[in-house]
Write an enzyme that holds these catalytic residues in place. Structure first.
Site, short mmCIF file in Angstrom:
data_model
loop_
_atom_site.label_atom_id
_atom_site.label_comp_id
_atom_site.label_asym_id
_atom_site.label_seq_id
_atom_site.Cartn_x
_atom_site.Cartn_y
_atom_site.Cartn_z
N CYS A 26 0.84 -1.20 0.00
CA CYS A 26 0.00 0.00 0.00
C CYS A 26 0.87 1.25 0.00
O CYS A 26 1.87 1.33 0.72
CB CYS A 26 -0.90 0.03 1.23
SG CYS A 26 -2.31 -1.04 1.10
N HIS A 27 0.46 2.21 -0.81
CA HIS A 27 1.15 3.50 -0.84
C HIS A 27 0.73 4.34 0.37
O HIS A 27 -0.44 4.32 0.75
CB HIS A 27 0.77 4.27 -2.11
CG HIS A 27 1.24 3.64 -3.37
ND1 HIS A 27 0.55 2.61 -3.98
CD2 HIS A 27 2.32 3.88 -4.13
CE1 HIS A 27 1.20 2.25 -5.07
NE2 HIS A 27 2.27 3.00 -5.20
N ASP A 82 -11.60 -6.10 21.77
CA ASP A 82 -10.62 -5.95 22.84
C ASP A 82 -11.25 -5.36 24.11
O ASP A 82 -10.98 -5.83 25.22
CB ASP A 82 -9.47 -5.07 22.37
CG ASP A 82 -8.42 -4.88 23.44
OD1 ASP A 82 -7.95 -5.90 24.00
OD2 ASP A 82 -8.07 -3.72 23.73
#
Length: 157
Positions: A75-76, A127
């Site tokens: 990914c850029h 979480d």
């Protein structure tokens, strides 16, 4: 179909976007987390002992979108111009849906950033609630819409 993340020898590469035009790009993703009734009601009411589950999940999702290129190798790094995260409750399913919209004006799309934001928000809910419910299930994470770029619009609702 040509897979653009591989060169002619089959080796992984980062796609060269140098010559691509900058366009407004938007991606919408969704995902769900199901849980037991007690946990679902406490999240919905905002009474989980650890604090504001959805507020923390929203911030985590935004941070996830911004860090996508650190997590997904090809990914850029992108200049993200906007991230919106909404939570929808489905009482009959004891499910919370995370819906994320990510925007940029650039040479490559924001689908991965939106997917990362959605999954990070879902993982944060897990979480913060796992002490009450270890049976939660994250599911149905998907790209729903994208616009901009050479490939144009995509709708998957």
């Amino acid at each position: 179909m040509v897979l653009t993340h591989f060169n002619k020898d089959g080796k992984a590469i980062m796609v060269d976007v140098t010559e691509k035009n900058e366009t407004k790009r938007v991606a919408l993703t969704k995902g769900k987390i199901s849980m037991n009734k007690e946990t679902y009601l406490k999240v919905k009411e905002g009474t989980i002992q650890k604090g504001d589950v959805l507020g923390v999940a929203r911030v985590a999702g935004i941070m996830g979108a911004k860090k996508t290129s650190d997590l997904i190798p090809m990914c850029h790094p992108l200049f993200i111009t906007g991230v919106e995260i909404e939570f929808n409750f489905f009482d009959d399913e004891l499910t919370i849906e995370v819906a994320t919209s990510v925007k940029t004006a650039g040479k490559t799309g924001v689908e991965m950033e939106a997917l990362t934001a959605t999954t990070t928000a879902l993982l944060t809910i897990y979480d913060m609630c796992k002490a009450m419910d270890k049976t939660m299930v994250i599911k149905d994470v998907r790209l729903c819409k994208k616009s901009g770029g050479k490939s144009g619009d995509f709708i998957n609702e």
